[in-house]
Design an enzyme around this catalytic site. Structure first.
Site, PDB file in Angstrom:
ATOM      1  N   THR A   1       0.840  -1.202   0.000  1.00  0.00           N
ATOM      2  CA  THR A   1       0.000   0.000   0.000  1.00  0.00           C
ATOM      3  C   THR A   1       0.866   1.239   0.000  1.00  0.00           C
ATOM      4  O   THR A   1       1.889   1.262   0.673  1.00  0.00           O
ATOM      5  CB  THR A   1      -0.863   0.042   1.291  1.00  0.00           C
ATOM      6  OG1 THR A   1      -1.597  -1.170   1.389  1.00  0.00           O
ATOM      7  CG2 THR A   1      -1.814   1.216   1.305  1.00  0.00           C
TER       8      THR A   1
ATOM      9  N   ARG B   1     -12.023  -9.873  -2.249  1.00  0.00           N
ATOM     10  CA  ARG B   1     -11.647  -9.246  -0.971  1.00  0.00           C
ATOM     11  C   ARG B   1     -11.278  -7.764  -1.180  1.00  0.00           C
ATOM     12  O   ARG B   1     -10.548  -7.412  -2.100  1.00  0.00           O
ATOM     13  CB  ARG B   1     -10.459 -10.002  -0.379  1.00  0.00           C
ATOM     14  CG  ARG B   1      -9.975  -9.452   0.976  1.00  0.00           C
ATOM     15  CD  ARG B   1      -8.821  -8.486   0.829  1.00  0.00           C
ATOM     16  NE  ARG B   1      -8.240  -8.113   2.110  1.00  0.00           N
ATOM     17  CZ  ARG B   1      -7.367  -7.127   2.263  1.00  0.00           C
ATOM     18  NH1 ARG B   1      -6.961  -6.409   1.238  1.00  0.00           N
ATOM     19  NH2 ARG B   1      -6.880  -6.847   3.448  1.00  0.00           N
ATOM     20  N   VAL B   2     -11.799  -6.930  -0.312  1.00  0.00           N
ATOM     21  CA  VAL B   2     -11.458  -5.505  -0.328  1.00  0.00           C
ATOM     22  C   VAL B   2     -10.934  -5.148   1.055  1.00  0.00           C
ATOM     23  O   VAL B   2     -11.494  -5.566   2.064  1.00  0.00           O
ATOM     24  CB  VAL B   2     -12.706  -4.660  -0.677  1.00  0.00           C
ATOM     25  CG1 VAL B   2     -12.462  -3.181  -0.431  1.00  0.00           C
ATOM     26  CG2 VAL B   2     -13.107  -4.894  -2.138  1.00  0.00           C
ATOM     27  N   GLY B   3      -9.849  -4.394   1.087  1.00  0.00           N
ATOM     28  CA  GLY B   3      -9.256  -4.012   2.370  1.00  0.00           C
ATOM     29  C   GLY B   3      -9.692  -2.633   2.817  1.00  0.00           C
ATOM     30  O   GLY B   3     -10.757  -2.134   2.439  1.00  0.00           O
ATOM     31  N   ASP B   4      -8.836  -2.013   3.620  1.00  0.00           N
ATOM     32  CA  ASP B   4      -9.166  -0.705   4.197  1.00  0.00           C
ATOM     33  C   ASP B   4      -8.924   0.464   3.253  1.00  0.00           C
ATOM     34  O   ASP B   4      -9.556   1.523   3.396  1.00  0.00           O
ATOM     35  CB  ASP B   4      -8.328  -0.478   5.465  1.00  0.00           C
ATOM     36  CG  ASP B   4      -6.831  -0.506   5.158  1.00  0.00           C
ATOM     37  OD1 ASP B   4      -6.388  -1.444   4.450  1.00  0.00           O
ATOM     38  OD2 ASP B   4      -6.106   0.397   5.602  1.00  0.00           O
TER      39      ASP B   4
ATOM     40  N   THR C   1      -1.587   1.652   6.677  1.00  0.00           N
ATOM     41  CA  THR C   1      -1.047   0.550   5.890  1.00  0.00           C
ATOM     42  C   THR C   1      -1.026  -0.679   6.794  1.00  0.00           C
ATOM     43  O   THR C   1      -0.980  -0.556   8.010  1.00  0.00           O
ATOM     44  CB  THR C   1       0.358   0.891   5.353  1.00  0.00           C
ATOM     45  OG1 THR C   1       0.857  -0.217   4.589  1.00  0.00           O
ATOM     46  CG2 THR C   1       1.343   1.195   6.458  1.00  0.00           C
ATOM     47  N   GLY C   2      -1.076  -1.839   6.176  1.00  0.00           N
ATOM     48  CA  GLY C   2      -1.079  -3.046   6.989  1.00  0.00           C
ATOM     49  C   GLY C   2      -2.349  -3.830   6.780  1.00  0.00           C
ATOM     50  O   GLY C   2      -3.073  -3.630   5.797  1.00  0.00           O
TER      51      GLY C   2
ATOM     52  N   GLY D   1      -5.654  -4.759   6.396  1.00  0.00           N
ATOM     53  CA  GLY D   1      -6.818  -3.902   6.228  1.00  0.00           C
ATOM     54  C   GLY D   1      -7.995  -4.289   7.092  1.00  0.00           C
ATOM     55  O   GLY D   1      -8.731  -3.414   7.584  1.00  0.00           O
TER      56      GLY D   1
HETATM   57  N1  GLY Z   1      -3.911  -2.135   3.733  1.00  0.00           N
HETATM   58  C1  GLY Z   1      -4.152  -2.724   2.493  1.00  0.00           C
HETATM   59  C2  GLY Z   1      -5.068  -3.848   2.530  1.00  0.00           C
HETATM   60  O1  GLY Z   1      -5.212  -4.502   3.554  1.00  0.00           O
HETATM   61  O2  GLY Z   1      -5.665  -4.123   1.512  1.00  0.00           O
END
Ligand code: GLY
Length: 345
Positions: free
Chosen positions: A205, A233-236, A256-257, A259
């Protein structure tokens, strides 16, 4: 690339200082200098900040800077962001991005395929639609209608190697052949970021926040998400308030990290709200990290999350669960990669 090695001093320009080696403890984040300022996650941020700075130094708008800045990272080959990144477990690269300006305008895209610059599509969503978020094929159709070219659906050389290795280790059979493997949690990819064999954290990220010469804030965040994630899948990163939040009266934050755990606490919004209550950016990031660690308990050892924040006074702060996260900063008097404070080795 080893992000723990600081970038060696190099000629930047006769006006600006060289990139500096700075330790987490000897950078005084409370020393506020003149606007503008740009900060971004990981060592890729050094290159992204340079592009953002081209806009900021000439009095340009923070919004333009944070878009142009992370576009550099999206276009880099064999990087952690953009179309050259690791695919999902079915072999497709899917991208998420968000952007937010000083007026609470925001836009995002998620599960977007075959578009080189998701951050620019997110900006178009913000500026040209009545919506905040478009996903999947709808986001792609919108991008194409807006003139973004559809890139070939192929993996970069490095991503193909990584995927082949992952397939061997995970023994993953694509769902069309074996539906059982699609629902078996053991076949999920390692979530992002995960520890590499050499002990470093993989990452995926770039988050960037900037303040322009007028003192206005904006932010951007773009990612390929977790390598070998479940399809869909969708993250933060594309979720306003999780991977990114900007309140022009108070400050801005990006994450970052892993999500899932940033979403759980509406991480970036939490950090901005803590700054509203009077905490410094670093204190606010630390409190948000502690909240995640409390929720995760012993499992916090296995994940990495970091927050990076900037307040309206130009003060910068960051905090991570684990050692190994660094952020890049550029302002008139400083260009550096700075290791974050953290809770665990
Ligand atoms: N921080 C990016 C994700 O988890 O997709």
């Amino acid at each position: 690339m080893n992000r723990r090695k600081f970038v060696k001093a190099s000629a930047f320009s006769s006006m600006a200082l060289s990139i500096q080696k700075i330790g987490a403890c000897n950078f005084d984040s409370a020393v506020v200098k003149d606007n503008p300022i740009v900060i971004s996650t990981w060592d890729a941020g050094l290159r992204a900040n340079k592009a953002a700075w081209q806009i900021l130094k000439d009095g340009g708008r923070a919004l333009d800077a944070v878009e142009k800045g992370v576009m550099v990272t999206e276009a880099e080959q064999n990087c952690c962001v953009g179309l050259s990144a690791n695919p999902d477990r079915d072999g497709f690269v899917t991208l998420d991005a968000s952007i937010m300006d000083e007026y609470f305008n925001c836009g995002s895209v998620a599960f977007l395929e075959r578009i080189k610059h998701p951050i620019s599509v997110a900006r178009r969503v913000m500026e040209k639609t009545p919506h905040v978020m478009l996903v999947g094929s709808g986001a792609q159709e919108f991008a194409v209608a807006e003139g973004f070219p559809l890139e070939p659906q192929e993996l970069s050389e490095q991503a193909q190697k990584n995927y082949d290795n992952w397939l061997k280790k995970s023994k993953y059979t694509p769902p069309a052949i074996n539906v059982e493997s699609q629902i078996n949690p053991k076949n999920h990819g390692p979530f992002a970021p995960y520890k590499l064999d050499n002990g470093e954290w993989n990452h995926d990220t770039i988050g960037m926040v900037a303040m322009d010469a007028k003192g206005n804030l904006s932010g951007s965040c773009t990612t390929s998400g977790a390598g070998f994630k479940m399809r869909g899948r969708v993250g933060d990163s594309p979720i306003i308030g999780a991977g990114l939040f900007v309140d022009n009266e108070i400050g801005a934050c990006t994450a970052t990290g892993q999500g899932e755990d940033v979403i759980r606490i509406a991480g970036s919004h939490t950090v901005v709200e803590l700054m509203r209550q009077g905490l410094s950016p670093e204190e606010a990031c630390q409190k948000a990290i502690e909240r995640i660690m409390k929720i995760k308990g012993k499992d916090a050892e296995k994940i990495q999350v970091a927050f990076l924040a900037l307040n309206k006074k130009g003060e910068v702060g960051t905090y991570a669960i684990h050692k190994g996260f660094s952020y890049a900063i550029k302002r008139n008097d400083l260009e550096a990669l700075i290791p974050s404070k953290y809770k665990m080795e």
